[in-house]
Design an enzyme around this catalytic site. Structure first.
Site, PDB file in Angstrom:
ATOM      1  N   ASP A  75       0.826  -1.200   0.000  1.00  0.00           N
ATOM      2  CA  ASP A  75       0.000   0.000   0.000  1.00  0.00           C
ATOM      3  C   ASP A  75       0.867   1.260   0.000  1.00  0.00           C
ATOM      4  OD1 ASP A  75      -2.026   1.836   0.388  1.00  0.00           O
ATOM      5  OD2 ASP A  75      -2.199   1.443   2.544  1.00  0.00           O
ATOM      6  N   ASP A 259      -1.962   6.117  -4.774  1.00  0.00           N
ATOM      7  CA  ASP A 259      -2.191   5.188  -3.668  1.00  0.00           C
ATOM      8  C   ASP A 259      -2.574   3.810  -4.202  1.00  0.00           C
ATOM      9  OD1 ASP A 259      -2.938   3.849  -1.393  1.00  0.00           O
ATOM     10  OD2 ASP A 259      -4.686   5.095  -0.962  1.00  0.00           O
TER      11      ASP A 259
END
Ligand SMILES: *[C@@H]1O[C@H](CO)[C@@H](O)[C@H](O)[C@H]1NC(C)=O
Ligand SMILES: *[C@@H]1O[C@H](CO)[C@@H](O)[C@H](O)[C@H]1NC(C)=O
Ligand SMILES: *[C@@H]1O[C@H](CO)[C@@H](O)[C@H](O)[C@H]1NC(C)=O
Ligand SMILES: *[C@@H]1O[C@H](CO)[C@@H](O)[C@H](O)[C@H]1NC(C)=O
Ligand SMILES: *[C@@H]1O[C@H](CO)[C@@H](O)[C@H](O)[C@H]1NC(C)=O
Ligand SMILES: *[C@@H]1O[C@H](CO)[C@@H](O)[C@H](O)[C@H]1NC(C)=O
Ligand SMILES: *[C@@H]1O[C@H](CO)[C@@H](O)[C@H](O)[C@H]1NC(C)=O
Ligand SMILES: *[C@@H]1O[C@H](CO)[C@@H](O)[C@H](O)[C@H]1NC(C)=O
Ligand SMILES: *[C@@H]1O[C@H](CO)[C@@H](O)[C@H](O)[C@H]1NC(C)=O
Length: 370
Positions: A75, A259
């Site tokens: 992530d 992201d």
């Protein structure tokens, strides 16, 4: 996913958690820091968490001695590593749980519980709410990704979680932001490459310590993080185009976060409205889920929705990153199967692109640019 509690992002204060992780307490003791080692790049196959649309990509890591295999989302929107643990029990019943007691290299932390809230734009969901909260406790243990031994590092055991996390097919989240514990604590090489693909394409992978040149053609474009980037992989943009058109509402200077743990796109409300106005007047806010927009699913196939975001490379040459029309629909709302959620969620305070853009590009990330 954006780690709200950890990042103390001003704009997200409303979603702040009762107790946040103290950054100063998270520095591993000297003995636990690891030298940079000359290790070979590793390529880690990734699986796609797909629920009607591609959501997140996750792969194996091993933790502890002897190694226990767990899956994590890699992530780029968060900082720390959290894994489901046997302390979580029923609340993590869908997940493989790390048993720290069974690891001879496990070093307990301060024994306290902390909470960390995530903002996600993953599939059919509200933008930001309190649905994604982990209760965690810190420990030190050994972590590896494939053949890459990251050595001992500071991370968190999940001891409880809100139910939204329990549907995840992965056990945790490995934060890969520029200020990630993962790099600072574990002493990695300076580059990683992300090849996130639609489910139908497959073969998604993460390469750490290098890039996989077989996954793209042509030359990579290099762009520099702004000097104040801090916690995010982000780039300034001055204009967005929709189906080749732009206007003054879309000519706005903003910084856009990349992201990998989010699938949707977030833009400020006015900017979101300006984009949708160029796609279809029928795309309207969906009041049951604040921040989301919807349109009858039957309208989606006829809509053009090519969204190009303008950036500038290191030598000052403009380039676009483009999200194709195929990403417009995120899928039907759970409460209303005839209405499909559209890709962009309104959120005042930040601009963010996720998997729906990243899966159309090979992404090489140079760590520690400064
Ligand atoms: C992860 O490890 C398991 C064995 O523990 C293996 O079956 C699986 O194929 C691995 N997944 C990936 C994506 O490498
Ligand atoms: C964790 O490992 C310990 C030590 O091997 C064992 O006694 C315990 O039963 C394990 N717990 C779970 C939930 O598997
Ligand atoms: C931490 O949270 C877990 C699960 O909610 C709970 O069982 C445990 O007692 C808590 N520990 C402390 C020190 O609060
Ligand atoms: C675990 O979290 C859930 C959801 O936030 C909460 O309802 C429950 O009380 C928690 N369990 C413990 C043991 O703290
Ligand atoms: C890639 O870069 C090299 C070296 O700068 C250049 O010679 C080549 O023409 C470029 N290729 C493309 C497809 O732009
Ligand atoms: C970006 O896309 C817009 C709209 O298609 C186009 O007009 C512009 O020339 C593109 N910019 C670059 C650098 O390719
Ligand atoms: C965006 O920033 C550039 C460089 O600072 C400036 O020249 C331009 O006027 C700004 N555009 C807008 C719409 O504010
Ligand atoms: C959004 O647009 C409205 C109407 O044009 C304007 O009054 C408002 O200030 C704008 N909000 C932001 C955050 O730009
Ligand atoms: C579904 O959405 C439509 C359009 O927003 C609305 O008219 C209808 O009442 C909704 N149905 C349900 C069950 O929420």
């Amino acid at each position: 996913m954006l780690a709200l509690g950890l990042l103390s992002l001003a704009g997200l204060a409303a979603a702040a958690t009762p107790k946040t992780v103290q950054l100063q307490s998270r520095v591993p003791p000297k003995a636990a820091t690891v030298q940079r080692r000359a290790q070979n790049p590793v390529t880690e196959p990734l699986r796609d968490f797909f629920l009607g649309t591609d959501l997140q990509w996750y792969g194996n890591i091993t933790v502890g001695t002897p190694p226990q295999t767990l899956t994590v989302v890699f992530d780029t929107g968060s900082v720390s590593l959290e894994v489901a643990s046997t302390l979580c029990g029923e609340a993590c019943s869908n997940q493989v749980q790390f048993n720290a007691s069974a690891s001879s290299s496990y070093i307990p932390g301060d024994g306290q519980n902390y909470t960390i809230a995530f903002g996600t734009g993953v599939g059919v969901d509200p933008v930001i709410d309190n649905d994604y909260v982990l209760t965690i406790t810190d420990i030190i243990d050994i972590v590896s990704i494939g053949d890459l031994n990251l050595g001992e590092g500071y991370f968190y055991l999940i001891v409880n979680q809100t139910s939204h996390f329990n549907i995840d097919p992965f056990s945790g989240i490995m934060g890969m932001s520029p200020e990630s514990d993962f790099f600072d604590g574990f002493g990695l090489e300076d580059v990683f490459g992300m090849y996130l693909t639609p489910l139908a394409v497959g073969n998604a992978e993460l390469t750490i310590g290098g890039i996989d040149t077989s996954k793209f053609t042509g030359n990579l474009t290099y762009a520099s993080l702004p000097s104040n980037a801090g916690t995010f992989w982000e780039l300034p943009s001055s204009q967005v185009f929709v189906n080749g058109q732009s206007n003054s509402d879309l000519t706005v200077n903003q910084t856009i976060i990349f992201d990998s743990g989010t699938s949707n796109v977030l833009f400020p409300t006015n900017f979101t409205n300006a984009i949708y106005a160029l796609i279809s007047p029928d795309i309207q806010p969906y009041s049951a889920e604040p921040g989301t927009y919807g349109i009858p699913c039957s309208s989606i196939p006829s809509l053009d929705a090519v969204i190009s975001i303008g950036f500038t490379d290191q030598s000052g040459v403009p380039f676009n990153l483009t999200i194709p029309s195929s990403e417009l629909s995120v899928g039907p709302f759970a409460g209303n199967e005839t209405i499909c959620q559209t890709l962009i969620n309104a959120y005042d305070g930040l601009s963010l692109v996720g998997g729906s853009l990243l899966k159309h590009y090979y992404r090489r990330v140079l760590v520690r640019l400064l």
